[in-house]
Design an enzyme around this catalytic site. Structure first.
Site, PDB file in Angstrom:
ATOM      1  N   LYS A 220       0.848  -1.202   0.000  1.00 51.70           N
ATOM      2  CA  LYS A 220       0.000   0.000   0.000  1.00 51.70           C
ATOM      3  C   LYS A 220       0.881   1.249   0.000  1.00 51.70           C
ATOM      4  CE  LYS A 220      -3.821  -2.393   2.285  1.00 51.70           C
ATOM      5  NZ  LYS A 220      -4.624  -2.650   3.486  1.00 51.70           N
TER       6      LYS A 220
ATOM      7  N   ASP B  85     -10.739   3.070   4.699  1.00 50.86           N
ATOM      8  CA  ASP B  85     -11.134   1.657   4.626  1.00 50.86           C
ATOM      9  C   ASP B  85     -12.660   1.512   4.574  1.00 50.86           C
ATOM     10  OD1 ASP B  85      -9.130  -0.325   4.522  1.00 50.86           O
ATOM     11  OD2 ASP B  85      -8.576   0.012   6.616  1.00 50.86           O
TER      12      ASP B  85
ATOM     13  N   GLN C  28      -4.238  -1.503   9.924  1.00 49.47           N
ATOM     14  CA  GLN C  28      -4.271  -2.828   9.305  1.00 49.47           C
ATOM     15  C   GLN C  28      -4.834  -3.864  10.286  1.00 49.47           C
ATOM     16  OE1 GLN C  28      -3.654  -3.318   6.102  1.00 49.47           O
ATOM     17  NE2 GLN C  28      -3.871  -5.537   6.109  1.00 49.47           N
TER      18      GLN C  28
HETATM   19  N1  GUN Z   1      -6.837  -6.724   6.577  1.00 45.26           N
HETATM   20  C1  GUN Z   1      -7.236  -7.418   5.476  1.00 45.26           C
HETATM   21  N2  GUN Z   1      -7.786  -6.598   4.559  1.00 45.26           N
HETATM   22  C2  GUN Z   1      -7.755  -5.354   5.087  1.00 45.26           C
HETATM   23  C3  GUN Z   1      -8.182  -4.086   4.603  1.00 45.26           C
HETATM   24  O1  GUN Z   1      -8.733  -3.929   3.503  1.00 45.26           O
HETATM   25  N3  GUN Z   1      -7.961  -3.040   5.450  1.00 45.26           N
HETATM   26  C4  GUN Z   1      -7.375  -3.182   6.667  1.00 45.26           C
HETATM   27  N4  GUN Z   1      -7.230  -2.085   7.428  1.00 45.26           N
HETATM   28  N5  GUN Z   1      -6.979  -4.355   7.153  1.00 45.26           N
HETATM   29  C5  GUN Z   1      -7.171  -5.420   6.357  1.00 45.26           C
END
Ligand code: GUN
Length: 294
Positions: free
Chosen positions: A52, A119, A96
């Site tokens: 990311k 998110d 995350q």
């Molecule tokens: N863990 C797995 N997928 C995601 C996501 O799209 N965002 C976040 N913050 N954690 C995750």
């Protein structure tokens, strides 16, 4: 069979966003800034967050990675979130998931400023999504919608079966596929660990979206001829013969299911890269919100 090429489409989207960034710079304005908080050192989470942050750099966004130890207390994380909420330089941020056991995930999500919640996990944003209001759509479901749209997949009146009811993928996906509009207007069945006769239900699906995390769960015998198959599973299978010590696989027996499917996403190179592209798109949106809020 046509491949739903997430790698190709995500690169197109990133190029579109990079073009926007160039225009922002030309106007002498501040570029979007995404922050990511990673608690602990789970290998998969490290990889995702690293991707990311790298993608931000490539398209000209600013990015900040905040790594906290696995022993971080809930209060320490909540303080960090408050700091990010107040930081005027940051347009959007993510925490995350999953988080270590000592931290209540719901409390953490509730603490994020909804205008910075790229998110789309905060109840305000999730509620807006469910009510068809403009908001941040969670990146993975958003990426799947974008793939269906760019490949002009017909979803109206189709039976969509979603496998898995997670808050990140299955639940929002089931809402989005049933909403008015396109992609959407589907009749949706949301299946989960207590679903009876899951094979029979899946075999009736025009569109299958599997977000289970069980390698080879979806076999050719379970899929209708001509079905659209979206594989959200990303599992690391230990394999000493590989340099990394593992390989990545999805929920779908790709080799055999692809012979019956009309459209199918590969793993890797399907939904995964789309998730990152849509997070960047949400960050661009967050910047606009931030600017209009002042
Ligand atoms: N863990 C797995 N997928 C995601 C996501 O799209 N965002 C976040 N913050 N954690 C995750």
């Amino acid at each position: 069979m046509e491949l739903l090429d997430g790698k190709k489409v995500s690169n197109q989207i990133k190029e579109e966003i990079a073009t926007e960034v160039v225009k922002i710079k030309e106007r002498g304005e501040k570029v979007p800034h995404l922050a990511a908080v990673l608690v602990g050192n789970d290998g998969a989470s490290l990889t995702y967050v690293g991707s990311k942050v790298r993608s931000c750099k490539k398209i000209g966004f600013e990015s900040t990675l905040i790594q906290m130890p696995s022993t971080t207390s809930e209060l320490e994380l909540l303080r960090k979130i408050d700091e990010l909420n107040q930081d005027n330089d940051i347009d959007g941020f993510i925490v995350q998931l999953p988080l270590p056991d000592q931290i209540d995930t719901q409390k953490v999500i509730m603490a994020i400023d909804p205008d910075k919640d790229v998110d789309g996990f905060h109840p305000t944003n999730f509620g807006k999504m469910a009510l068809d209001m403009s908001t941040f759509i969670p990146a993975t479901p958003f990426g799947i919608l974008e793939l269906l749209e760019r490949y002009k997949v017909d979803t109206k009146g189709k039976h969509t079966v979603v496998i898995g009811r997670s808050h990140i993928v299955g639940r929002p996906m089931s809402i989005l596929m049933s909403r008015k509009g396109w992609p959407g207007n589907s009749t949706v069945t949301l299946t989960h660990s207590h679903t009876q006769n899951i094979e029979q239900i899946v075999s009736q699906a025009d569109i299958v979206i599997s977000a289970l995390g069980v390698p080879n769960f979806l076999k050719a015998e379970m899929v209708k001829e001509g079905a659209v198959v979206i594989d959200v599973g990303i599992t690391r299978v230990p394999d000493d013969s590989r340099e990394r010590g593992y390989y990545i696989t999805g929920d779908v027996d790709f080799e055999n299911v692809s012979k019956k499917a009309s459209f199918i996403t590969p793993v890797p190179g399907g939904v995964g890269p789309m998730t990152i592209a849509m997070l960047l798109k949400n960050t661009l949106l967050a910047r606009e919100r931030h600017r209009s809020r002042g």
